[in-house]
Enzyme design. Structure first.
Site, PDB file in Angstrom:
ATOM      1  N   CYS A   1       0.797  -1.143  -0.052  1.00  0.00           N
ATOM      2  CA  CYS A   1       0.061   0.090  -0.071  1.00  0.00           C
ATOM      3  C   CYS A   1       0.770   1.130   0.009  1.00  0.00           C
ATOM      4  O   CYS A   1       1.432   1.417   1.021  1.00  0.00           O
ATOM      5  CB  CYS A   1      -0.883   0.063   1.131  1.00  0.00           C
ATOM      6  SG  CYS A   1      -1.721   1.499   1.603  1.00  0.00           S
TER       7      CYS A   1
ATOM      8  N   CYS B   1       0.243   3.791   2.740  1.00  0.00           N
ATOM      9  CA  CYS B   1       0.573   3.008   4.247  1.00  0.00           C
ATOM     10  C   CYS B   1       2.124   3.357   4.266  1.00  0.00           C
ATOM     11  O   CYS B   1       2.560   3.717   5.381  1.00  0.00           O
ATOM     12  CB  CYS B   1       0.448   1.672   3.967  1.00  0.00           C
ATOM     13  SG  CYS B   1      -1.361   1.153   3.965  1.00  0.00           S
TER      14      CYS B   1
END
Length: 103
Positions: free
Chosen positions: A31, A34
């Protein structure tokens, strides 16, 4: 102190039974947003006192992600007294994350 790694095995003890507020970062290695939040999470874990900061890898802990209805990542959840107090989806700045924690 580095950010903690929460799993289904330690989540109850470390998060739900914590006597201090806990910030949980639901994330995954693949991600992009993230990865942007990760250094901030680590910085805050080192800087802040009186709170616990950790992360849950959603690929490894799907049960926890499902239990807390994490549909998108990163999702940040603040737990206070074993209850979900605040939840935010998407990348956040250091100041926004500190505001979630009330520090």
């Amino acid at each position: 102190m580095a950010a903690l790694h929460f799993t289904k095995d330690n989540f109850e003890q470390e998060v739900l039974k914590s006597d201090v507020p806990v910030l949980v970062d639901f994330w995954a290695t693949w991600c992009g947003p993230c990865q942007m939040v990760l250094p901030i999470i680590e910085e805050l874990a080192d800087e802040l006192q009186g709170v616990k900061i950790g992360k849950v890898n959603v690929d490894e802990e799907m049960e926890l992600a499902k239990q807390y209805r994490v549909m998108s990542i990163p999702t940040l959840i603040v737990f206070k007294n074993g209850e979900k107090a605040e939840m935010s989806v998407g990348a956040k700045s250091k100041e926004e994350i500190k505001a979630m924690l009330g520090v």
